[in-house]
Design a protein around this motif. Structure first.
Motif, PDB file in Angstrom:
ATOM      1  N   VAL A   1       0.856  -1.182   0.000  1.00 53.39           N
ATOM      2  CA  VAL A   1       0.000   0.000   0.000  1.00 53.39           C
ATOM      3  C   VAL A   1       0.894   1.234   0.000  1.00 53.39           C
ATOM      4  CG1 VAL A   1      -1.738   1.278   1.313  1.00 53.39           C
ATOM      5  CG2 VAL A   1      -1.822  -1.231   1.235  1.00 53.39           C
ATOM      6  N   THR A   2       0.649   2.159  -0.897  1.00 61.09           N
ATOM      7  CA  THR A   2       1.453   3.376  -0.988  1.00 61.09           C
ATOM      8  C   THR A   2       1.016   4.381   0.073  1.00 61.09           C
ATOM      9  OG1 THR A   2       1.788   3.068  -3.350  1.00 61.09           O
ATOM     10  CG2 THR A   2       2.109   5.295  -2.496  1.00 61.09           C
TER      11      THR A   2
ATOM     12  N   GLY B   1      -9.058   4.187   5.178  1.00 62.50           N
ATOM     13  CA  GLY B   1      -9.224   2.770   5.476  1.00 62.50           C
ATOM     14  C   GLY B   1      -8.021   2.151   6.155  1.00 62.50           C
ATOM     15  N   TYR B   2      -6.999   2.976   6.433  1.00 62.55           N
ATOM     16  CA  TYR B   2      -5.786   2.497   7.098  1.00 62.55           C
ATOM     17  C   TYR B   2      -5.424   3.424   8.251  1.00 62.55           C
ATOM     18  CZ  TYR B   2      -4.984  -0.655   3.185  1.00 62.55           C
ATOM     19  OH  TYR B   2      -5.122  -1.645   2.256  1.00 62.55           O
ATOM     20  N   GLU B   3      -4.569   2.934   9.122  1.00 64.81           N
ATOM     21  CA  GLU B   3      -3.945   3.711  10.185  1.00 64.81           C
ATOM     22  C   GLU B   3      -2.490   3.295  10.230  1.00 64.81           C
ATOM     23  OE1 GLU B   3      -4.511   2.610  14.303  1.00 64.81           O
ATOM     24  OE2 GLU B   3      -5.019   0.558  13.749  1.00 64.81           O
ATOM     25  N   ILE B   4      -1.664   4.091  10.876  1.00 64.18           N
ATOM     26  CA  ILE B   4      -0.321   3.644  11.228  1.00 64.18           C
ATOM     27  C   ILE B   4      -0.298   3.498  12.738  1.00 64.18           C
ATOM     28  CG2 ILE B   4       2.109   4.300  11.416  1.00 64.18           C
ATOM     29  CD1 ILE B   4       1.974   5.438   8.626  1.00 64.18           C
ATOM     30  N   GLN B   5       0.098   2.310  13.190  1.00 57.80           N
ATOM     31  CA  GLN B   5       0.257   2.059  14.616  1.00 57.80           C
ATOM     32  C   GLN B   5       1.712   2.299  14.987  1.00 57.80           C
ATOM     33  OE1 GLN B   5      -1.124  -1.933  15.412  1.00 57.80           O
ATOM     34  NE2 GLN B   5      -3.208  -1.451  14.747  1.00 57.80           N
TER      35      GLN B   5
ATOM     36  N   GLN C   1       8.600   1.493  16.080  1.00 63.21           N
ATOM     37  CA  GLN C   1       8.189   0.781  14.880  1.00 63.21           C
ATOM     38  C   GLN C   1       6.857   1.338  14.409  1.00 63.21           C
ATOM     39  OE1 GLN C   1       8.774  -3.631  14.869  1.00 63.21           O
ATOM     40  NE2 GLN C   1       8.814  -3.290  17.075  1.00 63.21           N
ATOM     41  N   LEU C   2       6.685   1.407  13.101  1.00 67.29           N
ATOM     42  CA  LEU C   2       5.430   1.839  12.505  1.00 67.29           C
ATOM     43  C   LEU C   2       4.825   0.649  11.768  1.00 67.29           C
ATOM     44  CD1 LEU C   2       6.554   5.217  10.895  1.00 67.29           C
ATOM     45  CD2 LEU C   2       5.673   4.815  13.211  1.00 67.29           C
ATOM     46  N   ILE C   3       3.547   0.415  11.986  1.00 67.90           N
ATOM     47  CA  ILE C   3       2.856  -0.678  11.313  1.00 67.90           C
ATOM     48  C   ILE C   3       1.628  -0.114  10.617  1.00 67.90           C
ATOM     49  CG2 ILE C   3       1.582  -2.840  11.626  1.00 67.90           C
ATOM     50  CD1 ILE C   3       3.448  -3.430  13.969  1.00 67.90           C
ATOM     51  N   LEU C   4       1.578  -0.272   9.295  1.00 63.71           N
ATOM     52  CA  LEU C   4       0.405   0.129   8.527  1.00 63.71           C
ATOM     53  C   LEU C   4      -0.640  -0.960   8.698  1.00 63.71           C
ATOM     54  CD1 LEU C   4      -0.803   2.183   6.484  1.00 63.71           C
ATOM     55  CD2 LEU C   4      -0.004   0.632   4.692  1.00 63.71           C
ATOM     56  N   ALA C   5      -1.854  -0.591   9.123  1.00 70.51           N
ATOM     57  CA  ALA C   5      -2.888  -1.583   9.407  1.00 70.51           C
ATOM     58  C   ALA C   5      -4.242  -1.125   8.870  1.00 70.51           C
ATOM     59  CB  ALA C   5      -2.987  -1.816  10.916  1.00 70.51           C
ATOM     60  N   PRO C   6      -5.034  -2.083   8.385  1.00 75.33           N
ATOM     61  CA  PRO C   6      -6.383  -1.725   7.936  1.00 75.33           C
ATOM     62  C   PRO C   6      -7.260  -1.377   9.131  1.00 75.33           C
ATOM     63  CG  PRO C   6      -6.046  -4.094   7.766  1.00 75.33           C
ATOM     64  CD  PRO C   6      -4.732  -3.497   8.190  1.00 75.33           C
TER      65      PRO C   6
END
Length: 154
Positions: A7-8, A62-66, A118-123
């Motif tokens: 995902v960009t 539709g996404y977030e960064i955790q 750490q960054l995690i892209l999550a739906p």
């Protein structure tokens, strides 16, 4: 995962982020991307600080960064993210900052370019409330903290 399946996320480097690497996965199997500090500071025991990263992002709808702690910093030095996981919403356009806390007993120096989280892209799944007169019955029922057993001291 191939690059065509990724995902960009648009990113803008702010002036104080010049010269720093963008967040990246350290290994092929990593779930989180390491993000770097764009500043030097010392975190006293018990203190919190919003660490500048020098980046602003546009997360797709539709996404977030955790934002999550780095396990090595947590284990070795007591450095963590107090609101774990922190959430960066898709409509936020300000600087990405990482809130760190020092749970250790010694001051901890952070230098520009250090990996801090750490960054995690999550739906994101959005909820729709459905108000009802009664909830269905379960074996657990209204049993709260510690009601399912576990540690003897609970």
């Amino acid at each position: 995962m191939s690059s065509s399946e990724r995902v960009t996320v648009q990113v803008t480097r702010l002036p104080h982020g010049e010269g720093l690497e963008l967040p990246r996965y350290a290994t092929d199997g990593a779930a989180g991307m390491d993000v770097l500090s764009a500043e030097d500071f010392t975190l006293a025991p018990g203190a919190r600080h919003a660490v500048a990263t020098g980046l602003a992002v546009a997360i797709p709808p539709g996404y977030e960064i955790q934002v999550r702690p780095r396990s090595g910093l947590a284990l070795k030095h007591g450095i963590s993210v107090p609101n774990t996981p922190g959430t960066i919403d898709s409509d936020y356009r300000g600087e990405l900052k990482v809130i760190l806390i020092n749970h250790g007993s010694e001051p901890f120096a952070i230098h520009r370019g250090d990996r801090v989280a750490q960054l995690i892209l999550a739906p994101v799944t959005l909820a729709k409330w459905s108000e009802v007169a009664e909830l269905d019955e379960t074996v657990r029922g209204a049993g709260g903290f510690g009601s399912t057993g576990g540690h003897r001291a609970l």
